[in-house]
Design an enzyme around this catalytic site. Sequence first.
Site, PDB file in Angstrom:
ATOM      1  CG  HIS A   1      31.268  38.706  39.258  1.00 48.58           C
ATOM      2  ND1 HIS A   1      31.731  37.989  38.172  1.00 48.58           N
ATOM      3  CD2 HIS A   1      31.133  39.974  38.827  1.00 48.58           C
ATOM      4  CE1 HIS A   1      31.858  38.798  37.137  1.00 48.58           C
ATOM      5  NE2 HIS A   1      31.503  40.010  37.503  1.00 48.58           N
TER       6      HIS A   1
ATOM      7  CE1 TYR B   1      41.926  40.844  42.531  1.00 51.43           C
ATOM      8  CE2 TYR B   1      40.139  39.254  42.323  1.00 51.43           C
ATOM      9  CZ  TYR B   1      40.597  40.506  42.720  1.00 51.43           C
ATOM     10  OH  TYR B   1      39.729  41.400  43.291  1.00 51.43           O
TER      11      TYR B   1
HETATM   12  C1  PHB Z   1      37.940  46.846  38.893  1.00 52.82           C
HETATM   13  O1  PHB Z   1      37.021  46.324  38.246  1.00 52.82           O
HETATM   14  O2  PHB Z   1      38.361  47.984  38.612  1.00 52.82           O
HETATM   15  C2  PHB Z   1      38.559  46.096  40.015  1.00 52.82           C
HETATM   16  C3  PHB Z   1      38.104  44.823  40.347  1.00 52.82           C
HETATM   17  C4  PHB Z   1      38.688  44.123  41.395  1.00 52.82           C
HETATM   18  C5  PHB Z   1      39.723  44.716  42.109  1.00 52.82           C
HETATM   19  C6  PHB Z   1      40.176  45.998  41.778  1.00 52.82           C
HETATM   20  C7  PHB Z   1      39.591  46.688  40.726  1.00 52.82           C
HETATM   21  O3  PHB Z   1      40.315  44.030  43.120  1.00 52.82           O
END
Ligand code: PHB
Length: 388
Positions: free
Chosen positions: A72, A200
């Site tokens: 990513h 997010y």
């Molecule tokens: C996950 O893919 O479980 C994951 C990804 C980003 C984060 C926390 C968990 O900040």
Amino acid sequence: MKTQVAIIGAGPAGSLLSLILHQRGIESIVIERQSKSYVLDRIRAGVLEWTSVELLESVGLGERLHKEGHRHDRVKIGWRGSEILDIEFQRLAGKPMMAYGQTKIQEDLYAAAERENLNIIFESSDVEIHDVTTDNPYVTFTTNGETQRVDCDYIAGCDGQHGVSRGAIPFKRRSEFERAYPFGWLGILSETPPLPELVYANHKNGFALCSERNPMLSRYYVQCPLEDTVDQWSDDRFWTELIERLPPSIGEHVVTGPSIEKSIAPLRSQVIEPMQYGKMFLAGDAAHIVPPTGAKGLNLAIADVHYLTEALVEHYAGNSAKLDSYSETALRRVWSSVRFSWWMTVLLHRFPEETAFEQRMREEDLAYLTRSESARKSVAEQYVGLDY
Ligand code: PHB
Ligand code: RFL
């Protein structure tokens, strides 16, 4: 039994430590409370810093990681309904991240342990640490109904947040720094194609996160009250909440389906200082917990293992300087990740007692990040992590 390093815990920290020590000519025995299949079934982290990727490559675990991992170059953050902040960490900080589940890393580590004949003793109970301030420390435990004893030069406490190692540091000799957050993450796995990017979101109903495990396995999370149980979250309720919390232009691409795993995890920050007591060293979650918002926990565990193996290798070659400063070296990185994880958590969640003022402050932070490339660069640098 006798070995150079007795390692408690065969999670990522303990099994990686044992593998690297073996490759560098140092013997160890790993003592794990759970069965192998129990450890392999735990669904946890998903995102690796590039320094972690390079370390895993350097110990021969790069092949499947590069084949099945998904690189990513950015994350997106949805806020105020439809706004989208784009943090291009590859462009701004010069490194990508890698989506590769902790479950796969653990499988790769156990496969390597078998290939290289490492000694991991699963289903060991009643682990106790003895005489760490003497030159003859040892560990006792019970396996198959029998008490065993391992004499060693050093003990590595890699037994996670509920382990026994940290308790071997007398109360008066350790400091604990802690923050418990007043919410949890409800996480699901579903056999549906994930979004192409990590997303997010901060929404008035709370935080949301879209991640992945592979092209047909998605991992999603939503913030929920700590008192909630998974029975209160039907799949329908989960998908409705998730999509509502995402900007509409992103939410419309979420492919829903039945969940194959659903669990709730509380969020906490915690640091134990120092990370050494006598002949015992702590590594990974045994020494520090971060809320998963910054994707740092597993990466910190890998970094601790890096510092500890370098220190032990030099020590056995006659120079103890790095071993003496292990705690100090590791804690510098720990605190920087603890701060970043706390900051991301405050930025992206809604706290139960907060007022409209706090939300305005948060939105102002997000607006500033949107306007200022230097502000985004600072976040990008912290998200991709420091070099060792
Ligand atoms: C996950 O893919 O479980 C994951 C990804 C980003 C984060 C926390 C968990 O900040
Ligand atoms: P672990 O994995 O907890 O392993 C410790 C091992 O020790 C064993 N044990 C004992 N053995 C013997 N005797 C005892 N008394 C023992 N007590 C415990 C346990 O059975 C276990 O096998 O700790 P380790 O190795 O330090 O690894 C840490 C990581 O697991 C953890 O930091 C990450 O999963 C955190 N995390 C994330 N980290 C990231 O870097 N990126 C992410 O994207 C990310 N996402 C996450 C996460 C953690 C999550 N949860 C559930 C807490 C997402 C979530 C939801």
